[in-house]
Design an enzyme around this catalytic site. Sequence first.
Site, PDB file in Angstrom:
ATOM      1  N   HIS A 470       0.831  -1.209   0.000  1.00 32.42           N
ATOM      2  CA  HIS A 470       0.000   0.000   0.000  1.00 32.42           C
ATOM      3  C   HIS A 470       0.872   1.269   0.000  1.00 32.42           C
ATOM      4  O   HIS A 470       0.739   2.136  -0.857  1.00 32.42           O
ATOM      5  CB  HIS A 470      -0.910  -0.032   1.234  1.00 32.42           C
ATOM      6  CG  HIS A 470      -1.821   1.157   1.353  1.00 32.42           C
ATOM      7  ND1 HIS A 470      -3.171   1.080   1.122  1.00 32.42           N
ATOM      8  CD2 HIS A 470      -1.582   2.446   1.696  1.00 32.42           C
ATOM      9  CE1 HIS A 470      -3.725   2.271   1.296  1.00 32.42           C
ATOM     10  NE2 HIS A 470      -2.779   3.129   1.661  1.00 32.42           N
ATOM     11  N   GLU A 471       1.782   1.349   0.944  1.00 34.89           N
ATOM     12  CA  GLU A 471       2.613   2.553   1.058  1.00 34.89           C
ATOM     13  C   GLU A 471       3.536   2.695  -0.145  1.00 34.89           C
ATOM     14  O   GLU A 471       3.804   3.804  -0.605  1.00 34.89           O
ATOM     15  CB  GLU A 471       3.425   2.547   2.368  1.00 34.89           C
ATOM     16  CG  GLU A 471       2.570   2.521   3.648  1.00 34.89           C
ATOM     17  CD  GLU A 471       1.478   3.584   3.693  1.00 34.89           C
ATOM     18  OE1 GLU A 471       1.634   4.645   3.049  1.00 34.89           O
ATOM     19  OE2 GLU A 471       0.452   3.347   4.358  1.00 34.89           O
ATOM     20  N   HIS A 474       1.667   4.495  -2.862  1.00 33.39           N
ATOM     21  CA  HIS A 474       1.709   5.962  -2.705  1.00 33.39           C
ATOM     22  C   HIS A 474       3.072   6.484  -3.175  1.00 33.39           C
ATOM     23  O   HIS A 474       3.166   7.516  -3.821  1.00 33.39           O
ATOM     24  CB  HIS A 474       1.530   6.350  -1.237  1.00 33.39           C
ATOM     25  CG  HIS A 474       0.114   6.273  -0.742  1.00 33.39           C
ATOM     26  ND1 HIS A 474      -0.931   6.890  -1.382  1.00 33.39           N
ATOM     27  CD2 HIS A 474      -0.424   5.681   0.366  1.00 33.39           C
ATOM     28  CE1 HIS A 474      -2.058   6.665  -0.702  1.00 33.39           C
ATOM     29  NE2 HIS A 474      -1.777   5.936   0.352  1.00 33.39           N
ATOM     30  N   HIS A 477       3.327   6.700  -6.884  1.00 29.87           N
ATOM     31  CA  HIS A 477       2.525   7.836  -7.356  1.00 29.87           C
ATOM     32  C   HIS A 477       3.364   9.116  -7.258  1.00 29.87           C
ATOM     33  O   HIS A 477       3.320   9.973  -8.131  1.00 29.87           O
ATOM     34  CB  HIS A 477       1.272   7.944  -6.482  1.00 29.87           C
ATOM     35  CG  HIS A 477       0.160   8.764  -7.074  1.00 29.87           C
ATOM     36  ND1 HIS A 477      -0.919   9.160  -6.332  1.00 29.87           N
ATOM     37  CD2 HIS A 477      -0.040   9.265  -8.309  1.00 29.87           C
ATOM     38  CE1 HIS A 477      -1.738   9.861  -7.104  1.00 29.87           C
ATOM     39  NE2 HIS A 477      -1.226   9.945  -8.308  1.00 29.87           N
TER      40      HIS A 477
HETATM   41 ZN   LIG Z   1      -3.093   5.215   1.885  1.00 27.33          ZN
END
Ligand SMILES: [Zn+2]
Length: 687
Positions: A470-471, A474, A477
């Site tokens: 998940h991290e 980010h 991105h």
């Molecule tokens: Zn998040």
Amino acid sequence: MTPPTVANPLLQVQFQIPFDKIRTENVEPAIDELLNEARQQLEQLISEPAPRTFDNTLERLDHLTERLDYAMQIVRHLEGLVTTPELRAAYNAVQPKVSEFYSSLPLNEGLWQAILSYSLTDEAQNLTGVRKRFLKKTMDNFRRHGAGLDPESKKRIAEIDVELSRQTTRFGENVLDSTNQCEWVITDERQLAGLPESARAIARASAASKNLPEPSWRFTLQAPSYLAVMTYLDDESMRQKVYEAFVNRATEEKYDNRPIMRNILDLRGEKARLLGYPDFADLVLEDRMAHAGDRARQFLEDLKCKTEAHFQRENQDLLEFSGKSELEPWDVAYYAEKQRAALYDFDEEDLRPYFPLESVIQGMFEIVQRLYGISVVEKTGVPVWDPQVKYYEIYDGSRVHNNKLIGAFYTDWFPRENKRGGAWMDNLITGEMTREGQEPHVGVICGNLTPPAEDRPSLLTHREAQTIFHEFGHLLHHCLSSVELRGFAGVNVAWDFVELPSQIMENWCWEREALDLFARHYQTGEPIPSQLLEKMRNARNFRAANMQMRQLGFGFVDLALHRDIRPGSNIDLLAFTRNILQQFTPAKLPEHYAMIVSFTHLFASPVGYGAGYYSYKWSEVLDADAFTLFQTNGIFSPEVGARFRDRILSRGDSEDPADLYRSFMGRDPDPNALLERSGLLVRLRTI
Ligand SMILES: [Zn+2]
């Protein structure tokens, strides 16, 4: 004799951040100097004598706080990861000044006039692409802060903002104080029947911290204690007592949030109307992906319709399983846990040996190499803030040699006393887009994962492995961003869009092919046995309709409060919210149910999740739907990966997120993928 001046390392944006040279005493002088610099640049921008152009107005605005942002990011980062009393004091000394400066910008009349006169030039009228969007969004933002209103209304907006910040702070404090004043002390061990040893140990430690005589066990309304009681404790009357205290927090005279919630709703509604919006939801959602309250509500309505039948079936199953004639609200979690244990012979802990941290990380790098054609390599000898920290560089292309450096990041995975809790990604440097191309970005990903033990490496839970993915989503991105204006780069996107790149990564933690790359037994190297994988997948969707309905209920009640309650209305808000939430709750809610006045997501900050609670489900729909394109074309498809990189990961906020999404999927998001993933798409069998 004066000592030779040592340059303050926070004053210069440097790709290789000199963590070995930054000292606490650098913080205040650096931030003061950079604040002054930003103020001077602002004055120059406003008093620019030449005719207004993009370069002398908006371009300068985009760069106004660049050096200040960098220094503040580093200070905030260090305060979160290696804090000391001195660093915290320095941070607290500069933080209010900096946030005051940032929030004064959209209220600055001179700046507004400069932007307004630029907007009337021929150049401005003919802008296209990201520049056009920047002008529009900047003007919208100023207008949402009252720019262009008559002096009377402007004054009122300022008063409302002050009052909102006061009332919402008070709301949060009341919840905290009311939560903390409740405790139950048990001295007879027989009353603990049903409670697992881990929860008993926490209750024992809590009693010891209050110097209670042994043996005693102390329970509170803090989440871990409350949830353990509701899930495991056999004693029904105790569960009832704790439940009732929980749902009635912040209604006692001293901490009464009922009038405060009404005030907050009135103030938000009044502000929206002064600014020309029908209600607070339309004001807040204007620059989100959903754009308007109606759209968000339709979205929830649609999911509710599709979930309801499964919800009824789950509730019927649970009732039959419990053997009771009716379930009370304090029975639901308790019997659900018994049902879960009966249905799935599955313990999360069995998976740990298959998720050694290092192998999860390497497997993840392998996956993004296949998908996005990037290579990630560790580099040593770089200054860091703690010996546990690792540093990596990202290169464009599948080999490191001769390829372009596009970003770098640090990882900091284990808990420490001087580090805050949770997991997060932070952007430390946003690389500049120059004539030569995009300069590299720098970020950091952190967590508080299971540390290594004496005899074994760090072995993660499946949930922890997903947290890393998940991290890292980010981070990609941020690091793969390629946007001309820094304010629109990377993760600076709408709230209901920002979790798409992160949540989509979690999907690879559920696919056999992907798991085989990184989920290997730390001693034998064996992949997860099929039977265990099967169990893990089955348990994923246990009571999925109930979980979904719960989130939908909060989303509904949030929008209803911010759309349907007119300022000054004297409707009974507790009854109003209770009636809505009842439709989403498996048991009959008590008459005095007042959960809404302890709902800090909605009311503990001036905006927060107010009118935005739907975003949780919204972004789940996006990630589940977008992932289907990978599933259809192969989960390692470089074509789909390149498309995701090009249309989503590299674009930041340079286009409307709904357009970005459409350009990736070829259509609008479809909620069916989420329903399917949660096991809620199958047609119900009629018995
Ligand atoms: Zn998040």
